[in-house]
Design a protein around this motif. Structure first.
Motif, PDB file in Angstrom:
ATOM      1  N   GLY A 296       0.835  -1.264  -0.029  1.00 37.00           N
ATOM      2  CA  GLY A 296       0.139   0.036  -0.037  1.00 37.00           C
ATOM      3  C   GLY A 296       0.806   1.287  -0.054  1.00 37.00           C
ATOM      4  N   PHE A 297       0.013   2.343  -0.154  1.00 35.53           N
ATOM      5  CA  PHE A 297       0.959   3.535  -0.034  1.00 35.53           C
ATOM      6  C   PHE A 297       1.706   3.980   1.033  1.00 35.53           C
ATOM      7  N   GLN A 298       1.104   3.245   2.337  1.00 36.65           N
ATOM      8  CA  GLN A 298       1.829   3.646   3.744  1.00 36.65           C
ATOM      9  C   GLN A 298       3.212   3.093   3.703  1.00 36.65           C
ATOM     10  N   ALA A 299       3.370   2.040   2.690  1.00 38.15           N
ATOM     11  CA  ALA A 299       4.922   1.522   2.777  1.00 38.15           C
ATOM     12  C   ALA A 299       5.941   2.327   2.122  1.00 38.15           C
ATOM     13  N   LEU A 300       5.525   3.476   1.377  1.00 36.05           N
ATOM     14  CA  LEU A 300       6.537   4.549   0.729  1.00 36.05           C
ATOM     15  C   LEU A 300       7.246   5.163   1.573  1.00 36.05           C
ATOM     16  N   ASP A 301       8.283   5.645   1.396  1.00 36.62           N
ATOM     17  CA  ASP A 301       9.242   6.300   2.163  1.00 36.62           C
ATOM     18  C   ASP A 301       9.495   7.681   1.535  1.00 36.62           C
ATOM     19  N   ARG A 302       9.391   7.901   0.304  1.00 39.98           N
ATOM     20  CA  ARG A 302       9.677   9.203  -0.298  1.00 39.98           C
ATOM     21  C   ARG A 302       9.068   9.314  -1.742  1.00 39.98           C
ATOM     22  N   ILE A 303       8.645  10.357  -2.182  1.00 42.16           N
ATOM     23  CA  ILE A 303       8.244  10.361  -3.478  1.00 42.16           C
ATOM     24  C   ILE A 303       9.442  11.213  -4.454  1.00 42.16           C
ATOM     25  N   GLY A 304       9.550  10.911  -5.594  1.00 46.03           N
ATOM     26  CA  GLY A 304      10.270  11.830  -6.552  1.00 46.03           C
ATOM     27  C   GLY A 304       9.373  12.328  -7.821  1.00 46.03           C
ATOM     28  N   VAL A 305       9.679  13.596  -7.891  1.00 41.39           N
ATOM     29  CA  VAL A 305       8.801  13.941  -9.264  1.00 41.39           C
ATOM     30  C   VAL A 305       9.643  14.990 -10.190  1.00 41.39           C
ATOM     31  N   THR A 306       9.305  14.717 -11.452  1.00 39.58           N
ATOM     32  CA  THR A 306      10.481  15.340 -12.454  1.00 39.58           C
ATOM     33  C   THR A 306       9.801  17.054 -12.448  1.00 39.58           C
ATOM     34  N   VAL A 307      10.668  18.117 -12.224  1.00 43.21           N
ATOM     35  CA  VAL A 307      10.217  19.251 -12.155  1.00 43.21           C
ATOM     36  C   VAL A 307      10.501  20.242 -13.522  1.00 43.21           C
ATOM     37  N   GLY A 308      10.975  19.425 -14.463  1.00 43.01           N
ATOM     38  CA  GLY A 308      11.511  20.260 -15.683  1.00 43.01           C
ATOM     39  C   GLY A 308      12.750  20.414 -15.879  1.00 43.01           C
ATOM     40  N   PRO A 309      13.266  20.917 -17.026  1.00 43.54           N
ATOM     41  CA  PRO A 309      12.333  21.676 -17.731  1.00 43.54           C
ATOM     42  C   PRO A 309      11.565  20.684 -18.690  1.00 43.54           C
ATOM     43  N   GLY A 310      10.230  21.198 -19.154  1.00 41.55           N
ATOM     44  CA  GLY A 310       9.657  20.390 -20.008  1.00 41.55           C
ATOM     45  C   GLY A 310       8.286  20.965 -20.223  1.00 41.55           C
ATOM     46  N   SER A 311       6.938  20.141 -20.252  1.00 40.29           N
ATOM     47  CA  SER A 311       5.781  20.505 -20.725  1.00 40.29           C
ATOM     48  C   SER A 311       5.207  21.518 -19.508  1.00 40.29           C
TER      49      SER A 311
ATOM     50  N   LEU B  37       0.243  11.412   2.987  1.00 43.82           N
ATOM     51  CA  LEU B  37       1.012  10.415   3.577  1.00 43.82           C
ATOM     52  C   LEU B  37       1.893  10.801   4.654  1.00 43.82           C
ATOM     53  N   GLY B  38       2.235  12.192   4.648  1.00 44.23           N
ATOM     54  CA  GLY B  38       3.096  12.591   5.686  1.00 44.23           C
ATOM     55  C   GLY B  38       4.860  12.191   5.168  1.00 44.23           C
ATOM     56  N   ILE B  39       4.861  12.226   3.830  1.00 37.41           N
ATOM     57  CA  ILE B  39       6.273  11.851   3.662  1.00 37.41           C
ATOM     58  C   ILE B  39       6.896  12.831   2.665  1.00 37.41           C
ATOM     59  N   ARG B  40       8.113  12.708   2.651  1.00 35.51           N
ATOM     60  CA  ARG B  40       9.000  13.959   1.596  1.00 35.51           C
ATOM     61  C   ARG B  40       8.807  13.792   0.270  1.00 35.51           C
ATOM     62  N   VAL B  41       8.546  15.119  -0.457  1.00 33.45           N
ATOM     63  CA  VAL B  41       8.554  14.743  -1.893  1.00 33.45           C
ATOM     64  C   VAL B  41       9.685  15.787  -2.479  1.00 33.45           C
ATOM     65  N   VAL B  42      10.738  15.075  -3.149  1.00 34.23           N
ATOM     66  CA  VAL B  42      11.908  15.662  -3.791  1.00 34.23           C
ATOM     67  C   VAL B  42      11.574  16.049  -5.461  1.00 34.23           C
ATOM     68  N   GLY B  43      12.113  17.019  -5.796  1.00 33.60           N
ATOM     69  CA  GLY B  43      12.054  17.257  -7.225  1.00 33.60           C
ATOM     70  C   GLY B  43      13.254  16.979  -8.065  1.00 33.60           C
ATOM     71  N   LEU B  44      13.162  16.546  -9.012  1.00 35.23           N
ATOM     72  CA  LEU B  44      14.421  15.872 -10.078  1.00 35.23           C
ATOM     73  C   LEU B  44      14.050  16.440 -11.241  1.00 35.23           C
ATOM     74  N   SER B  45      15.234  16.986 -11.509  1.00 31.21           N
ATOM     75  CA  SER B  45      15.534  17.483 -12.873  1.00 31.21           C
ATOM     76  C   SER B  45      15.391  16.815 -13.910  1.00 31.21           C
ATOM     77  N   SER B  46      14.464  17.132 -15.207  1.00 31.10           N
ATOM     78  CA  SER B  46      14.637  16.026 -16.116  1.00 31.10           C
ATOM     79  C   SER B  46      15.834  15.831 -16.895  1.00 31.10           C
ATOM     80  N   LEU B  47      16.525  16.830 -16.779  1.00 32.97           N
ATOM     81  CA  LEU B  47      17.958  16.637 -17.741  1.00 32.97           C
ATOM     82  C   LEU B  47      18.736  15.509 -16.965  1.00 32.97           C
ATOM     83  N   ASP B  48      18.751  15.954 -15.607  1.00 31.58           N
ATOM     84  CA  ASP B  48      19.585  14.717 -14.867  1.00 31.58           C
ATOM     85  C   ASP B  48      19.020  13.363 -14.660  1.00 31.58           C
TER      86      ASP B  48
END
Length: 234
Positions: A57-72, A90-101
């Motif tokens: 389930g979602f409660q097993a997640l420790d962290r979320i990563g999401v691409t932040v661009g550049p992009g659409s 969920l009360g967990i950290r979300v980090v931004g990821l560069s699309s280029l990286d």
């Protein structure tokens, strides 16, 4: 660390659950489709299915990563809103990821890499690395300037098959046209597995989930409010 990765920045819509421990990455449930619009209708269901396949389930997640661009612009907003809302719930950290990286990480075995995203209007978004070290910051380049930059990298790179300049992303073929010793990876978006170690390693303070824009938006603010009369110009 169990992470959920989300990518809606380029030509893919991706939601995937991975166990990431340094360079050891194991896919638990992944959904990824070619998509340039319609992310808002598909993303939540894809994340639900990926998490269900992973188990726990979602409660097993420790962290979320999401691409932040550049992009659409629209795609980025959908992914960011979903990731931030889910992280808050969920009360967990979300980090931004560069699309280029993330594109660079998709061809991690290459020594010299230039990640390139077609930005239209004769431009690309790009960043370069040598032996894993960034040559400079992410920038918006004119296509001709990007081609000249890659040509200079070519002259300074050994021509052995594993040391040629690797161009990756939607702008790779555009920039690589006419260049002799380059390897082109025309990916629609980052490899989902490449997003997982970036998510696990990211410092949340240094990588907030905020959009990364390398060029001013095409839209301009209105010059008058709705219903307001136009000002006569003399």
């Amino acid at each position: 660390m169990r992470v959920l990765v989300i990518d809606t920045a380029l030509g893919l819509c991706t939601a995937g659950v991975f166990e990431a421990d340094g360079d050891d990455v194991r896919a638990l449930g992944v959904r990824s489709e070619s998509m340039t619009r319609g992310h808002s209708e598909r993303l939540a269901g894809m994340a639900r299915d990926a998490v269900a396949e992973a188990g726990g389930g979602f409660q097993a997640l420790d962290r979320i990563g999401v691409t932040v661009g550049p992009g659409s612009f629209t795609g980025l907003r959908v992914g960011l809103a979903f990731a931030q809302g889910l992280g808050a719930a969920l009360g967990i950290r979300v980090v931004g990821l560069s699309s280029l990286d993330a594109l660079k990480a998709s061809v991690e075995q290459a020594q010299t890499v230039v990640a390139l995203i077609d930005a239209r209007r004769g431009q690309v978004y790009g960043r370069a690395w040598r032996a894993g070290v960034a040559v400079g910051p992410a920038e918006a380049w004119a296509v001709d300037d990007a081609r000249a930059f890659v040509a200079e990298l070519e002259t300074n790179a050994p021509l052995a098959a594993d040391n040629r300049v690797h161009l990756v992303g939607s702008g790779a073929a555009l920039v690589g046209e006419g260049l002799g010793h380059v390897v082109i990876h025309s990916l629609e978006g980052p490899d989902p597995a490449a997003l997982a170690p970036l998510t696990a390693a990211a410092d949340p303070q240094a990588h907030p989930p905020r959009p990364l824009y390398l060029r001013a938006p095409d839209a301009t603010p209105p010059t008058r409010l709705p219903g307001q009369a136009r000002v006569a110009r003399l």
